[in-house]
Design an enzyme around this catalytic site. Structure first.
Site, PDB file in Angstrom:
ATOM      1  N   ASP A 125       0.877  -1.161   0.000  1.00 19.57           N
ATOM      2  CA  ASP A 125       0.000   0.000   0.000  1.00 19.57           C
ATOM      3  C   ASP A 125       0.922   1.221   0.000  1.00 19.57           C
ATOM      4  O   ASP A 125       2.106   1.112   0.338  1.00 19.57           O
ATOM      5  CB  ASP A 125      -0.897  -0.039   1.240  1.00 19.57           C
ATOM      6  CG  ASP A 125      -1.712   1.223   1.412  1.00 19.57           C
ATOM      7  OD1 ASP A 125      -2.345   1.655   0.437  1.00 19.57           O
ATOM      8  OD2 ASP A 125      -1.701   1.783   2.521  1.00 19.57           O
ATOM      9  N   ASP A 166       0.225   5.138   1.137  1.00 17.18           N
ATOM     10  CA  ASP A 166       0.183   5.981   2.334  1.00 17.18           C
ATOM     11  C   ASP A 166       0.097   5.125   3.596  1.00 17.18           C
ATOM     12  O   ASP A 166      -0.815   4.297   3.727  1.00 17.18           O
ATOM     13  CB  ASP A 166      -1.035   6.905   2.288  1.00 17.18           C
ATOM     14  CG  ASP A 166      -0.997   7.861   1.110  1.00 17.18           C
ATOM     15  OD1 ASP A 166      -0.470   8.979   1.273  1.00 17.18           O
ATOM     16  OD2 ASP A 166      -1.479   7.484   0.021  1.00 17.18           O
TER      17      ASP A 166
END
Length: 226
Positions: free
Chosen positions: A8, A10
Site C-alpha cells: 500500500d 500511504d
C-alpha cells in the site's frame, strides 16, 4: 520462494501524514478555524481527503461547502506532494534487498494517479517500482482483488507467491481475495479503535524495519529462524 512484493502507499511505503497535515493546517487557518491534533488527522489518512476533512472541519459529504473544501484540499495537496513525505525507516533498505534478490515490487493504492504518479517520481521510486496500480486504472478498487491481481500481472509474478503489505483492513481483504500472503503494517495510519488482529492477516509487523527479516525468511526458507 517469493516472486514479488506489493505495498500500500500511504502509511505503508511512505509516511505522508505531515504533508496532509500542512495542507489541513493552512486551510484551517485561512478559514479561521482552530487547528486539530495531528493524531486526529493521522487516524483518517486511510480514508483519504473525505476522512481527513470530515475530522478537521467537523463536516461530511453532502453538507453545504464540503465539495468546495475537498477541491481546495486536493488542489493544495497537488502543489506540495512531497515536502515532508519520506519512505518509512527501513523501507529503502528493504527495497534495496528486494532488488538485489531479483524480486520485483509494486504499489497498489486507493490514491488517484493524479497524486500517486508524481509523488513516486518526486520521492525517486517511480523508476524502481515495477507496478503502480491506482483506483482510476481499474474498475474496482481495494478491497476488491482486481487491482492486486493487475499488479501481480505487471510484476509477472504468481499471486500465490506474492506478499501484500498494508495498514488498512481493505488492503488485507484485497490481498486475501487475490490469494496473496498478507502483512498488516501496524506502524501505519490505524484508527485508535481499530483491532488489526481481527483482519486475520498472515503476519503483522510493528515497524517497517521488521519487514525485511520476515520476507527474507519466506524467500530463503533456510533462514526461517531469523
Amino acid at each position: 520462494m517469493l516472486s514479488g512484493v506489493l505495498f500500500d502507499l500511504d502509511g505503508t511505503l511512505l509516511d505522508t501524514v505531515d504533508d496532509f497535515m500542512a495542507v489541513i493546517d493552512a486551510m484551517l487557518d485561512d478559514h479561521q478555524r482552530p487547528r486539530v491534533a495531528p493524531a486526529l488527522i493521522r487516524a483518517q489518512v486511510s480514508d483519504g481527503s473525505i476522512g481527513m476533512l470530515s475530522a478537521a472541519f467537523a463536516t461530511r459529504p453532502g453538507e453545504p461547502g464540503f465539495d468546495a473544501l475537498r477541491e481546495e484540499f486536493l488542489s493544495r495537496y497537488e502543489q506540495a506532494l512531497s515536502v515532508h513525505t519520506r519512505p518509512f525507516p527501513g523501507i529503502l533498505s528493504l527495497l534495496d534487498w528486494l532488488e538485489a534478490e531479483g524480486l520485483p515490487w509494486g504499489v497498489v493504492t486507493n490514491k488517484l494517479s493524479r497524486f500517486s504518479i508524481p509523488l513516486m517520481e518526486q520521492i525517486g521510486l517511480a523508476e524502481r517500482c515495477a507496478s503502480l496500480v491506482c483506483p482510476d486504472q481499474v474498475s474496482r478498487g481495494k478491497p476488491h482483488p482486481e487491482p492486486v491481481l493487475k499488479a501481480c500481472a505487471e510484476l509477472g509474478a504468481d499471486p500465490q507467491r506474492c506478499v501484500f503489505i498494508g495498514d488498512h483492513l481493505r488492503d488485507i481483504q484485497a490481498g486475501q481475495a487475490a490469494g496473496l500472503t498478507t502483512i498488516a503494517a501496524l506502524y501505519g495510519y490505524l484508527p485508535p479503535d481499530e483491532d488489526p488482529a481481527s483482519w486475520q492477516a498472515t503476519h503483522s509487523v510493528q515497524t517497517a524495519s521488521d519487514l525485511q527479516p520476515w520476507l527474507r525468511g519466506r524467500h530463503n526458507p533456510e533462514t526461517m529462524h531469523v
